[in-house]
Enzyme design. Structure first.
Site, PDB file in Angstrom:
ATOM      1  N   SER A 138       0.819  -1.213   0.000  1.00  0.00           N
ATOM      2  CA  SER A 138       0.000   0.000   0.000  1.00  0.00           C
ATOM      3  C   SER A 138       0.856   1.269   0.000  1.00  0.00           C
ATOM      4  O   SER A 138       1.951   1.310   0.576  1.00  0.00           O
ATOM      5  CB  SER A 138      -0.941   0.035   1.213  1.00  0.00           C
ATOM      6  OG  SER A 138      -1.566   1.289   1.339  1.00  0.00           O
ATOM      7  N   TYR A 151      -3.022   0.669  10.295  1.00  0.00           N
ATOM      8  CA  TYR A 151      -2.724   0.404   8.891  1.00  0.00           C
ATOM      9  C   TYR A 151      -1.441   1.117   8.480  1.00  0.00           C
ATOM     10  O   TYR A 151      -0.555   0.527   7.844  1.00  0.00           O
ATOM     11  CB  TYR A 151      -3.898   0.864   8.028  1.00  0.00           C
ATOM     12  CG  TYR A 151      -3.875   0.357   6.609  1.00  0.00           C
ATOM     13  CD1 TYR A 151      -4.167  -0.972   6.319  1.00  0.00           C
ATOM     14  CD2 TYR A 151      -3.587   1.207   5.540  1.00  0.00           C
ATOM     15  CE1 TYR A 151      -4.164  -1.443   5.010  1.00  0.00           C
ATOM     16  CE2 TYR A 151      -3.592   0.749   4.233  1.00  0.00           C
ATOM     17  CZ  TYR A 151      -3.878  -0.574   3.970  1.00  0.00           C
ATOM     18  OH  TYR A 151      -3.875  -1.027   2.673  1.00  0.00           O
ATOM     19  N   LYS A 155       1.825  -1.083   7.518  1.00  0.00           N
ATOM     20  CA  LYS A 155       2.237  -1.033   6.109  1.00  0.00           C
ATOM     21  C   LYS A 155       3.643  -0.440   5.973  1.00  0.00           C
ATOM     22  O   LYS A 155       4.404  -0.828   5.071  1.00  0.00           O
ATOM     23  CB  LYS A 155       1.225  -0.250   5.281  1.00  0.00           C
ATOM     24  CG  LYS A 155      -0.098  -0.982   5.100  1.00  0.00           C
ATOM     25  CD  LYS A 155       0.088  -2.339   4.418  1.00  0.00           C
ATOM     26  CE  LYS A 155      -1.239  -3.014   4.113  1.00  0.00           C
ATOM     27  NZ  LYS A 155      -1.067  -4.307   3.397  1.00  0.00           N
TER      28      LYS A 155
END
Length: 265
Positions: A138, A151, A155
């Site tokens: 991502s 997140y 990531k």
């Protein structure tokens, strides 16, 4: 890497980017595809649509023994794994208030699953002197997923781990790519929008949401060139440069965006 006659494993293969990678790999001439997902029935349905070269299996990527079994079974059936796509991912849509269970799940799916995959596939790849690891990380891994602390954190860790793998094993024939898309039309984005998550609203408002098939095409192009960082949204490279050159200015711009969106909520 040329995908013709390659054997590939794709986690998170029941939909979104994973399913799109399966379709594209098949079109590129892969000889066998194993689609692994927590939802085994959905993975089997995608495999059936892709064709007889694909097989769907139920696998929990946060369980290292299941990942090892997936790798061993694939190697037993097909003799090798040429490409392993660690693609499964989860988001929370929250900040520091997300409980430990949410943080732990993010860590296990977004990071440890990549570690488990590498542990399982590297021995045979290193013995052959070739192999490819494609990690879906991502754009949040090189920028920031506004509104989602877990997140963003995991990531960034995923990109860091992929970079470590590339630095450590490239001279031994192992190629590694970190696939870092920004907005993609997947169930994760749809669920975030339905829940009113700030990050999902920012992505939707950007007007730069790609289809999973677009992302898969970018992934294949990047793998053909054996690029480490694959950016389906090319503007992310510019954002990353601006962030590195002027971190305070970059953060100021993001705060203004957040204030504007919150004011219109």
């Amino acid at each position: 890497m040329n995908l013709t006659d390659r054997v590939a494993v794709i986690t998170g293969g029941a939909g979104g980017i994973g399913a799109a990678l399966a379709r594209r790999f098949a079109a590129e001439g892969a000889t066998a595809l194993v689609l692994a997902d927590l939802d085994g029935a959905a993975a089997e349905a995608v495999a059936a649509a892709v064709g007889p070269l694909a097989r769907g299996v139920a696998v929990d990527v946060t369980d290292e023994e299941q990942v090892r079994a997936l790798v061993a079974d694939t190697e037993r059936r097909h003799g090798r794994i040429d490409v392993f796509c660690a693609n499964a991912g989860v988001s929370t849509g929250g900040g520091v208030e997300v409980d430990d269970t949410g943080w732990e799940r993010s860590w296990r799916v977004n990071v440890l699953a990549h570690v488990y995959a590498a542990r399982a596939v590297l021995p045979a790849m290193l013995a052959r002197g070739s192999g490819y690891l494609l990690h879906t990380c991502s754009a949040a891994g090189v920028l920031t997923a506004v509104g989602d602390a877990a997140y963003t954190t995991t990531k960034h860790a995923a990109v860091g781990f992929a970079e470590w793998l590339s630095v450590t094993y490239r001279d031994q024939g192992i190629r590694v790519s970190a696939l870092c898309p920004q907005g993609v039309d997947t169930p994760m984005l749809a669920d975030g929008l339905a829940a009113g998550h700030l990050g999902a609203r920012i992505i939707a408002a950007s007007g730069a949401v790609l289809s999973p098939d677009d992302v898969a095409a970018a992934a294949v192009a990047g793998m053909a060139e054996e690029r480490f960082l694959i950016l389906p949204h090319p503007e992310v490279a510019d954002y990353a440069r601006r962030r590195a050159e002027d971190p305070d200015g970059w953060q100021s711009g993001l705060r203004k965006l957040v204030r504007r969106l919150r004011a219109t909520a």
